[in-house]
Design an enzyme around this catalytic site. Structure first.
Site, PDB file in Angstrom:
ATOM      1  N   CYS B  85     120.944   2.242  -8.326  1.00 28.31           N
ATOM      2  CA  CYS B  85     119.967   2.446  -7.608  1.00 28.31           C
ATOM      3  C   CYS B  85     119.384   4.017  -8.757  1.00 28.31           C
ATOM      4  O   CYS B  85     119.882   3.569 -10.031  1.00 28.31           O
ATOM      5  CB  CYS B  85     119.536   3.021  -6.249  1.00 28.31           C
ATOM      6  N   HIS B 175     120.534  -2.549  -3.436  1.00 29.46           N
ATOM      7  CA  HIS B 175     121.330  -1.731  -2.536  1.00 29.46           C
ATOM      8  C   HIS B 175     122.118  -2.872  -1.616  1.00 29.46           C
ATOM      9  O   HIS B 175     122.021  -3.548  -0.370  1.00 29.46           O
ATOM     10  CB  HIS B 175     119.892  -1.060  -1.628  1.00 29.46           C
ATOM     11  N   GLU B 177     124.738  -1.305   0.062  1.00 29.89           N
ATOM     12  CA  GLU B 177     124.416  -0.880   1.315  1.00 29.89           C
ATOM     13  C   GLU B 177     123.490  -0.961   2.510  1.00 29.89           C
ATOM     14  O   GLU B 177     123.970  -0.517   3.924  1.00 29.89           O
ATOM     15  CB  GLU B 177     125.545   0.965   0.800  1.00 29.89           C
TER      16      GLU B 177
END
Lengths: 655, 200
Positions: B85, B175, B177
């Protein structure tokens, strides 16, 4: 109302009370302080007696900045607050600072903010898409091109180059306070001229590339167009919450949007923040004692948000241009730094007591710490870091500049705190110290500006409440159109809120409605079946520290006829909704949006609402952990329908 | 095998450092933060530049962060560098990856679960960005790491992530994560982390 030459607002009765207790006439500076602390916004003078009725059993810290519930070693601290008045004047900054303000309340108690919820009310959507008005810069023929769909305009490398170059400039200018971006209606030789107040005009772009820019900022240009008003408020508020919440990395997990014409000029923007703290490390504002230093941390004090507390305590009139100075300017980057710095400082136990600078800024934060802790404070205005040299003494005290916190610290800890603040590139100043006498003393170098008993400053004289009669007589017989809920068909709103940051959120508010459609597609249903279904105003957060889930349900009641029945049923329905999903309801926070309390039947409906909350919460055995009251929600269109909003929290232990 | 050593660069305004750290710890990696003002001296197998709004995205996303000592001292070619990002935006700004990220097609923030094509597989990952519209003049197709199925933000060739194999730099807008845990319903992020691990 007694108007001094400073245009302060204290009632005649309050003035007499001050004079009697003080044994002398208050000076102009002191009167300014009273005008803020005695305002409805700070003193809750119309509501505090009734609020005492609310059940508090099992709640922790319900008298502090935020209240909460316990989960094992941890505490969930949460609170809901309104920012209605600022949003009606300046939707973007109003909403953004609304988010900022409620986060500070949670942060001040050493809780990391982990989620945001909001409950928004706007004018009816029928009015929100009027025939587009030509914006001031649209010449002949320009307008059609401008309204073309984005993908048409987007083609061509020239555009992209321009866009890559120009967007950053505009983005940057957005953060320059007190400047407005305007376009001159006159055509230059090459294109139009960008005028930023305070700078020389810059001629920038040719007409053909103006299109996107125009659409992007059109809402700003249409400020004075009533036709655009509704759209402007809705878009501005959503953008404000989106920009601010996303930037500081706190997910917006639960959203409720309702449309009703009574909110056209007075939107309701209620935002709640949920924080997670270690139970033993919670900080409060009532632990200060004699001989400590007061430390102001964060933004330099400027004139923005001046008199906001008094502003929120009067009804909105047509003086909007004049009111603009009362709007706080949001700075999410500063807030993010402040959050991280505060949590690092608190984790090392360097601070004795903490209070955020919200309404009435330095004045309310320092006086509250002094009053709650049972000591006094002495403040020297010369020591406060100032961002605007022309600011007057009383303006320093009342300014509502955002992103500031007040620490009460031991002198020996200042160096260590300063080291952490420098690391996060934050400013600070030692503005004074606590004293033994319970007095509120303000100095400007050698000059004594104010010396008042803390209790007198914080607690206004009691007022008589006029509860009036049942509203049924007034509303009875009228056909009340039901309000429209846009939940579920407005992914364009929810999609603007980052809901996944923090890796705790279970559901996606934006995709819930889309998901229903996709589930009909048999092929896709298999792939998506692992994603649970959700409603936009319900979400679940994973508290991995305690291996449990937090159910969050945000809802509101637009009171139609019978306040008691409607509020009572809404709370029970919310509780049922949580229970059905496996969550045990644990606590609730409220934000009560009402019209002018001096005119019946507002107080009648307010009392009925409080009694309904009391009865339902006692039945459910849940405490009201925190709350906020917003009166004077009126505009030139009349008063709003009284609307209490709530966020209910439930806990599910097994996954 | 000894534990993987992972560094996560933290700028003022970064907000995904904790998520990224948790995800790395989920895989049992050894994680530490790198402060933006420090030069990178230690040896790391893997360096993450996490998401967020470094320096408040003032002027433009990543434009100030690229000037920080940490980014200037990135061990290019030695460690595998992954920008997620805002990290992707910083790597593009710093010219470590080709192309640029501009405003989304609808000029609004987009936060949703996006369907992606990744290594011949279909995966779902959260996206959350305002400037994720990838723009490039010409890119080697081998560099494309993942693409959007529905091109949410208007990127060229629907690109969501790229991989410069020569310099060992990965950049992606989604994302991974945030999609690790079964408790939250999405676990496709694990596939990305496994891939990253295998590339070290």
């Amino acid at each position: 109302m007694l108007k001094t030459r400073f245009n302060a607002l204290v009632t005649q009765k309050e003035y007499e009370h001050i004079k009697k207790k003080l044994g002398r006439e208050p000076n102009g500076f002191e009167l300014q302080l009273f005008s803020a602390t005695y305002s409805e916004h700070c003193s809750y003078k119309h509501s505090k007696e009734l609020l005492k009725l609310l059940p508090r059993e099992n709640a922790i810290f319900y008298e502090e900045n935020a209240g909460g519930i316990e989960i094992g070693e941890h505490a969930i601290l949460f609170k809901m607050e309104s920012h209605n008045h600022p949003c009606s004047v300046e939707p973007f900054n109003g909403a953004a600072t609304g988010v900022g303000g409620i986060i500070r309340d949670v942060l001040a108690m050493n809780a990391r903010p982990i989620a945001l919820c909001n409950s928004l009310k706007f004018g009816s959507k029928n009015n929100s898409n009027p025939e587009p008005l030509p914006s001031p810069l649209a010449g002949e023929g320009d307008f059609q091109r401008k309204r073309q769909p984005a993908n048409v305009r987007k083609s061509g490398e020239g555009f992209r180059k321009w866009h890559a170059y120009f967007t950053p400039l505009l983005e940057f200018l957005k953060f320059v306070p007190h400047f407005e971006i305007l376009f001159s209606p006159a055509r230059g030789a090459k294109g139009r001229t960008l005028i930023v107040k305070g700078f020389k005009p810059i001629e920038i772009i040719s007409d053909s590339r103006l299109g996107l820019l125009t659409q992007q900022h059109e809402i700003d240009y249409a400020l004075n167009s009533t036709q655009h008003e509704y759209n402007r408020i809705l878009n501005g508020v959503v953008e404000g919450i989106s920009v601010y919440g996303n930037s500081i990395g706190i997910p917006t997990v639960s959203t409720e949007v309702l449309l009703d014409d009574c909110f056209s000029e007075n939107p309701l923007v209620n935002i709640s923040a949920i924080g997670l703290a270690k139970k033993l490390d919670i900080l409060t504002s009532s632990t200060a004692k004699n001989g400590l230093k007061l430390m102001l941390v964060g933004s330099a004090t400027m004139r923005d948000g001046l008199g906001g507390a008094a502003f929120a305590s009067k009804k909105l009139s047509d003086e909007k241009a004049e009111d603009k100075i009362s709007i706080q300017i949001a700075n999410p980057f500063m807030k993010k730094k402040l959050i991280e710095a505060c949590l690092e400082i608190f984790s090392q136990k360097l601070v004795v007591s903490c209070q955020d600078c919200g309404a009435a800024g330095i004045l309310s934060s320092t006086s509250e710490v002094a009053y709650k802790s049972g000591c006094g404070v002495e403040i020297d205005l010369n020591n406060i870091h100032i961002g605007d040299k022309s600011i007057k003494d009383f303006e320093i005290m009342l300014s509502e500049t955002q992103e500031r916190m007040l620490f009460v610290v031991e002198e020996c800890k200042i160096d260590e705190i300063a080291r952490i603040l420098t690391k996060f590139e934050l400013e600070y100043s030692i503005i004074g110290n606590t004293i033994k006498e319970k007095n509120y003393v303000v100095k400007n170098g050698g000059n004594l500006l104010a010396n008042l008993p803390c209790e007198l400053l914080v607690a206004p004289p009691e007022i008589e409440l006029d509860f009036g009669q049942n509203a049924g007589g007034i509303l009875g017989g009228m056909v009340i159109p039901p309000y429209v809920s846009v939940d579920g068909n407005c992914p364009e709103i929810y999609e603007q809120y980052d809901h996944t940051v923090g890796s705790r959120t279970q559901f996606s508010p934006a995709s819930s409605s889309l998901q229903d459609i996709e589930l009909k597609d048999a092929q896709k249903s298999n792939e998506r079946s692992n994603l649970p279904k959700a409603e936009p105003n319900f979400n679940s957060l994973w508290i991995y520290e305690e291996n449990c889930f937090l159910g969050i349900y945000t809802f509101s009641v637009v009171i139609q006829e019978n306040p008691f029945k409607e509020v009572y049923e809404a709370i029970l329905t919310a509780s049922k909704s949580l229970t059905e999903r496996g969550f045990q309801p644990k606590g609730i926070t409220n934000c009560l949006n009402f019209a002018n309390p001096e005119i019946p039947p507002t107080m009648y409906e307010f009392r009925e609402t409080i009694l309904a909350i009391k009865k339902s919460c006692e039945e459910l055995k849940i405490p009201v952990c925190s709350g906020n009251v917003s009166f004077y929600n009126e505009s030139s269109l009349g008063k709003i329908k009284n609307t209490p909003s709530f966020t209910m929290i439930g806990v599910k232990t097994e996954s | 095998m000894s534990k993987l050593k992972v560094g996560i660069i933290v700028f003022l305004g970064t907000n995904c450092e904790l998520d990224t750290k948790r995800a790395c710890e989920f895989f049992g990696w050894d994680v530490e933060y790198i402060w933006h003002n420090d030069k990178i001296k230690k040896k790391y197998d893997l360096i993450f530049i996490p998401g967020g709004f470094s320096y408040g995205d003032h002027i433009s996303s990543g434009r100030i962060a690229k000037l920080s000592p940490a980014v200037k001292s990135l061990p290019v070619g030695k460690s595998l560098i992954v920008g997620i990002c805002n990290g992707f935006q910083i790597l593009c700004e710093a010219k470590l990856l080709s192309g640029a990220l501009i405003d989304n097609q609808n000029i609004k923030f987009i936060s949703k679960v996006a369907d992606l094509n990744f290594k011949g597989e279909k995966i779902s990952l959260p996206i959350a960005h305002h400037q994720g519209n990838y723009f490039c003049k010409n890119i080697d197709e081998k560099q494309i790491l993942m693409t959007y199925q529905n091109n949410e933000n208007g990127s060229d060739m629907s690109i969501a992530g790229i991989y410069d194999r020569k310099n060992r730099i990965i950049g992606m807008m989604p994302h991974p994560e945030r999609a690790i845990y079964e408790e939250l319903g999405l676990t496709d992020g694990r596939k990305v982390f496994e891939f990253v691990k295998n590339e070290i």
